[in-house]
Scaffold this active site. Structure first.
Site, PDB file in Angstrom:
ATOM      1  CG  HIS A  57      -1.785  -1.195   1.340  1.00  0.00           C
ATOM      2  ND1 HIS A  57      -2.697  -1.547   0.378  1.00  0.00           N
ATOM      3  CD2 HIS A  57      -1.862  -2.155   2.302  1.00  0.00           C
ATOM      4  CE1 HIS A  57      -3.310  -2.665   0.752  1.00  0.00           C
ATOM      5  NE2 HIS A  57      -2.812  -3.057   1.914  1.00  0.00           N
ATOM      6  CG  HIS A 219      -6.232  -6.048   0.938  1.00  0.00           C
ATOM      7  ND1 HIS A 219      -7.081  -5.452   1.838  1.00  0.00           N
ATOM      8  CD2 HIS A 219      -4.981  -5.843   1.393  1.00  0.00           C
ATOM      9  CE1 HIS A 219      -6.357  -4.908   2.811  1.00  0.00           C
ATOM     10  NE2 HIS A 219      -5.093  -5.125   2.565  1.00  0.00           N
TER      11      HIS A 219
END
Lengths: 329, 329
Positions: A57, A219
């Protein structure tokens, strides 16, 4: 799988080393761990802030370590929660005796492991508290989550709680302002294309050439609808409609974040921001500050999210407070 | 074509408006043009700096407008040079009477149009000079270029010339330091996948699923070889071998830039940086400062470039000088 990597098993290690080599004067690694902390940690007489989660991320969360934001970031494997012992190492390294606040995105693994780290700290007499960020309005419960997911709005929690801590507040006060941010932050994202976790080697979902997914997680968790791709204006309207119906923003001032998921050009994020601005202005919602860029990505996923933070005077002052964290701009 | 856009013909206009709406306190647009300038322009008794070129390379160049860097950025259509009259409008808006330096990447259209804008300024008695950046060691002459192309190293020219101007230097001195940066900057890039210019609607080149292109330009111009994809370490070595043989870096200190082309995750850029560091260290080349991120992109092209700037004491001081340009970090 086309990636600039060596062995897929080593991506976390090599990323952390590459990050440290790029920031030798501001970051350090706790030896034997995947924890990145401010080189000046522990900072005397300051509540410490620790966040983290699965990697992939970036710049979240290590890119937000620095004066005025986080003291430490615990970096799990790609899209995998860090273990409690790693979180505990972070707590021990940054705690100055004034207590530590853990900022946790709402994923079951993260919540469990950060809570266990708090228990470990409790047993050693280190004062630790935590907040759970759940800003994603798209879905209740998800692949890895009970309740709502925590996504890009988490960065506003880092920023504002970080400023509060830097100004000398006590742990309970830092926690209270973090919770105020959480209560006033809403986000929603979308994707045009998936990403590939290096160790998996294939896309985490499949979209047809003319499809997009609205409400997707960071995700690749399912969103609320899979639709034919629409215009930027239509997509922004759909995301904002969901955000704006969740809490009352009328007559309020907001901070806006238009966050790229990984491979969406800055050009497209600005085009999206143009639409965000026009919709909010038409509704009489005043924009105090706008952030456009990559803050909470999903490797090379294509897409973006919108976050709105409803502000009051305290939150505005803390949002504006100086930070040296390199990726908050 | 999967993009967050409305009409492909409007991407420049909507991007500029989205950028201005995100930065209302720091940027303004010269009405009727595609020129973005510092809201405080013209800045009294300061040499002004103007850069620009085709759009699609964001944050270059408008993201580098701000105190300590550029005064203005002239934004052409995607991958298309801005016209001389637009560059001239920028010059007129930022010039404080102390002269303006144009920083031009070496593409035939850009060079021609910025030179013509200088001629227009000469006729109105505005003092203008220019430098041409040609840092890309990959190829001599290219699709849009005679000589070498100008790529990510241009950002170091913006930064250092910008600092020199902010410190009160004269136009000849700002030009001299810009040329010193150009003479000491070398770059080379590679790509794993192409990008799509919105108005064209199809990829600007095709690579097989196991191929990469070494030495590619920032508009997808051909590089020096099309090869089977290699590891990050091997790719970095190949790029650095070409850069290091071009000028003598032995016993020198350098600034390093690992620049993402658009869709390459920060994780992979850090993995590349890890390799850059190790190779330079083994050769006894000292790294003064490292920049990892997106500075000069090619829409959603996947890949990265490496830039080395050989430093002396003056360049180090100017590199460290404060800037408020949001995308230089």
């Amino acid at each position: 799988m086309k990636k600039i990597i060596n062995n897929p098993e080593n991506v976390l290690e090599e990323m952390l080393e590459g990050m440290l080599k790029a920031n030798p004067n501001t970051l350090k690694r706790i030896e034997g761990t995947d924890v990145i902390i401010n080189i000046n940690s522990p900072i005397k007489n300051k509540v410490a802030l620790v966040s983290g989660g699965g990697s992939g991320h970036e710049p979240a969360h290590a890119g937000f370590v620095g004066e005025g934001m986080l003291d430490g970031a615990v970096c799990g494997s790609v899209f995998t929660s860090p273990t409690p012992d790693q979180v505990f190492e972070a707590i021990k390294a940054v705690d100055s005796g004034k207590g530590t606040l853990l900022i946790v995105k709402n994923y079951t693994g993260d919540v469990m492991n950060f809570e266990m780290a708090k228990d470990l700290a409790d047993m050693e007499g280190i004062e630790v508290d935590y907040v759970i960020v759940n800003d994603d309005v798209a879905v209740e419960d998800s692949t890895f989550t009970a309740g709502r997911r925590g996504i890009a709005g988490t960065v506003f929690v880092h920023k504002i709680a970080g400023a509060k801590a830097s100004k000398g507040a006590e742990l309970s006060e830092v926690k209270a302002v973090a919770e105020k941010v959480i209560n006033n932050t809403r986000s929603m994202g979308m994707a045009l294309s998936p990403c590939i976790v290096p160790a998996v080697g294939k896309p985490n979902f499949i979209l047809a050439e003319d499809e997009m997914e609205i409400g997707i997680g960071i995700h690749g968790e399912p969103g609320i609808s899979r639709e034919k791709i629409k215009t930027a204006d239509e997509i922004v309207k759909e995301l904002l409609d969901n955000i704006l119906k969740d809490i009352d923003y009328s007559n309020s001032e907001v901070a806006v974040m238009v966050n790229g998921m990984g491979s969406t050009p800055l050009m497209e994020l600005y085009i999206a921001n143009n639409a965000v601005y026009d919709i909010l202005e038409n509704k009489g919602i005043k924009i105090y500050k706008t952030f456009v860029g990559e803050y909470m990505t999903s490797l090379e996923m294509s897409g973006f999210s919108i976050t709105l933070l409803k502000l009051d005077d305290e939150l505005k002052e803390l949002l504006d407070y100086e930070t040296k964290a390199p990726f908050f701009k």
